[in-house]
Design a protein around this motif. Structure first.
Motif, mmCIF file in Angstrom:
data_model
loop_
_atom_site.group_PDB
_atom_site.id
_atom_site.type_symbol
_atom_site.label_atom_id
_atom_site.label_comp_id
_atom_site.label_asym_id
_atom_site.label_seq_id
_atom_site.Cartn_x
_atom_site.Cartn_y
_atom_site.Cartn_z
ATOM 1 N N PHE A 115 46.236 56.822 49.497
ATOM 2 C CA PHE A 115 45.163 56.346 48.627
ATOM 3 C C PHE A 115 45.438 54.941 48.101
ATOM 4 O O PHE A 115 44.518 54.157 47.905
ATOM 5 N N GLY A 116 46.711 54.610 47.894
ATOM 6 C CA GLY A 116 47.054 53.240 47.523
ATOM 7 C C GLY A 116 46.698 52.264 48.633
ATOM 8 O O GLY A 116 46.146 51.183 48.385
ATOM 9 N N ILE A 132 42.875 51.828 48.713
ATOM 10 C CA ILE A 132 42.371 50.926 47.675
ATOM 11 C C ILE A 132 42.680 49.476 48.024
ATOM 12 O O ILE A 132 41.815 48.598 47.934
ATOM 13 N N SER A 164 40.473 48.343 50.851
ATOM 14 C CA SER A 164 39.081 48.176 50.416
ATOM 15 C C SER A 164 38.894 46.835 49.727
ATOM 16 O O SER A 164 37.896 46.140 49.946
ATOM 17 N N VAL A 165 39.854 46.464 48.889
ATOM 18 C CA VAL A 165 39.787 45.165 48.218
ATOM 19 C C VAL A 165 39.882 44.042 49.246
ATOM 20 O O VAL A 165 39.097 43.089 49.227
ATOM 21 N N GLY A 199 40.128 52.351 54.421
ATOM 22 C CA GLY A 199 39.795 51.345 53.421
ATOM 23 C C GLY A 199 39.119 50.130 54.030
ATOM 24 O O GLY A 199 38.170 49.589 53.464
#
Length: 145
Positions: free
Chosen positions: A41-42, A45, A48-49, A102
Motif C-alpha cells: 500500500f505504501g 500511494i 499514485s502520486v 498505483g
C-alpha cells in the motif's frame, strides 16, 4: 473504461486474497498482515502520486500499460511463494504489485471521470447528516399519556 475496472478489480481482488492467504495459510495476526501489506500500500500511494506528475509528460496510456504490466509481474511473482516463505521472499511481489496498481490508478480514474458529461458529475450537496428533530435539551420530556 475497461482499464479502470481492470486496475481496480486487480488491486482489490488480489489484496483480499493476500489478506486471506497471510492469515489462514501463514497464520499471521491481523496486525502482522497489516504491517506486511504496508509494503504494497505504501508503494501504491507513492506510485499514485508519481503517476499524477508523470501523466502530463507521458500520457495516461503509457502509465496504465506500464502499471498493469508491473502489477501482473508482481502478481506472477506472488504465485511462486510457498507457505513457509519468509516475508523477505515475497516483499518484492508486494512492492511491484502496489507500484503497478498505483501507476495505473490515477490516470485510469482521470480517464473514467473525463468521460462523464459535466452535467452528470457529482456536485457538492447538503450535509449528509439529517437536521436535528428533537426538542432542545432544556425542554421537558414528553410523556406517553
Amino acid at each position: 473504461m475497461g482499464h479502470f475496472h481492470a486496475a481496480r478489480v486487480n488491486f482489490v481482488g488480489l489484496s483480499l486474497l493476500q489478506v486471506l492467504w497471510l492469515q489462514r495459510v501463514r497464520g499471521l495476526t491481523a496486525l502482522q498482515v497489516g504491517v506486511q501489506l504496508l509494503a504494497e500500500f505504501g508503494a501504491f500511494i507513492a506510485a499514485s502520486v508519481l503517476a499524477g506528475i508523470l501523466v502530463r509528460r507521458l500520457g495516461p496510456r503509457v502509465l496504465i500499460t506500464a502499471g498493469l504490466l508491473l502489477a501482473a509481474f508482481g502478481a506472477a511473482l506472488f504465485t511462486q511463494v510457498e507457505p513457509d516463505t519468509a516475508f523477505a521472499g515475497y516483499a518484492a511481489a508486494f512492492v511491484l504489485f502496489g507500484l503497478g496498481c498505483g501507476l495505473a490508478n490515477a490516470p485510469s480514474t482521470a480517464l473514467a471521470v473525463g468521460h462523464v458529461p459535466p452535467a452528470a458529475r457529482a456536485r457538492p450537496t447538503a450535509p449528509s447528516t439529517p437536521p436535528a428533530r428533537s426538542a432542545p435539551s432544556s425542554a421537558p420530556a414528553s410523556s406517553p399519556h
